[in-house]
Motif scaffolding. Structure first.
Motif, short mmCIF file in Angstrom:
data_model
loop_
_atom_site.label_atom_id
_atom_site.label_comp_id
_atom_site.label_asym_id
_atom_site.label_seq_id
_atom_site.Cartn_x
_atom_site.Cartn_y
_atom_site.Cartn_z
N GLY A 8 71.11 81.97 -93.46
CA GLY A 8 71.61 81.44 -92.20
C GLY A 8 71.90 82.47 -91.14
N GLY A 9 71.62 83.73 -91.39
CA GLY A 9 71.86 84.74 -90.38
C GLY A 9 70.89 84.62 -89.22
N GLY A 10 71.16 85.40 -88.18
CA GLY A 10 70.28 85.39 -87.03
C GLY A 10 70.93 86.01 -85.82
N LEU A 18 76.82 79.77 -85.29
CA LEU A 18 75.91 79.91 -86.41
C LEU A 18 76.61 79.40 -87.65
N ARG A 19 75.81 79.02 -88.63
CA ARG A 19 76.37 78.58 -89.92
C ARG A 19 75.70 79.34 -91.05
N LEU A 20 76.50 79.96 -91.86
CA LEU A 20 76.01 80.68 -93.03
C LEU A 20 76.21 79.85 -94.28
N SER A 21 75.31 80.04 -95.24
CA SER A 21 75.44 79.39 -96.54
C SER A 21 75.34 80.44 -97.63
N CYS A 22 76.02 80.19 -98.71
CA CYS A 22 75.98 81.09 -99.86
C CYS A 22 75.95 80.25 -101.12
N THR A 23 75.02 80.57 -102.01
CA THR A 23 74.92 79.88 -103.28
C THR A 23 75.14 80.87 -104.40
N ALA A 69 85.58 78.09 -93.13
CA ALA A 69 84.92 78.15 -94.44
C ALA A 69 85.08 76.81 -95.14
N SER A 70 84.04 76.42 -95.86
CA SER A 70 84.12 75.19 -96.64
C SER A 70 83.26 75.36 -97.89
N TYR A 79 80.14 77.74 -97.35
CA TYR A 79 79.62 77.73 -95.99
C TYR A 79 80.59 78.48 -95.06
N LEU A 80 80.04 79.00 -93.99
CA LEU A 80 80.89 79.59 -92.96
C LEU A 80 80.37 79.13 -91.60
N GLN A 81 81.11 78.25 -90.97
CA GLN A 81 80.78 77.80 -89.63
C GLN A 81 81.43 78.76 -88.65
N MET A 82 80.61 79.39 -87.83
CA MET A 82 81.10 80.40 -86.90
C MET A 82 80.88 79.91 -85.47
#
Length: 127
Positions: A8-10, A18-23, A69-70, A79-82
């Motif tokens: 989700g970077g950019g 931006l929204r990041l995801s991590c699994t 964060a969620s 997730y990180l909603q920025m």
């Protein structure tokens, strides 16, 4: 070993979102907390946000009110909603996780207390 993968970077202009995801994989016991850290060039890695199994979210002062964060119900996706991104948010963002420890319980944004790390995803905010 617990594989951790960010996405989700950019690049975005200041004020954007931006929204990041991590699994994270592995046994649930290996993932008591999941957290986001970031590291800008020439600076130390710093904690941004963490969520642990007690459902408590912890944020760095610099992102409070802007980042959220969620986590999913299986506690393996973070997730990180920025929102309202600033130029100072430019950094490589890393996701990390680790099993319970008293240190981690008390220091949820401390780099040293996390065992497993992703490779990072770059966030660039331009003015």
């Amino acid at each position: 070993e617990v594989p951790v993968v960010e996405s989700g970077g950019g690049s975005v202009q200041a004020g954007g979102s931006l929204r990041l995801s991590c699994t994270a994989s592995g046994y649930p016991d290996s993932r008591y907390c999941m957290a986001w850290f970031r590291q800008a060039p020439g600076k130390e890695r710093e904690g941004v946000a963490a969520i642990c199994r007690d459902a408590v979210a912890t944020y760095a002062e610099s992102v409070k009110g802007r980042f959220t964060a969620s986590q999913n119900n299986a506690y393996n996706i973070l997730y990180l909603q920025m929102n309202n991104l600033k130029v100072d948010d430019t950094a490589m963002y890393y996701c990390a996780t680790g099993p319970w420890s008293q240190n981690l319980q008390n220091g949820r944004l401390t780099v040293a207390y996390y065992s497993f790390w992703g490779q990072g995803t770059q966030i660039t905010v331009s003015s």
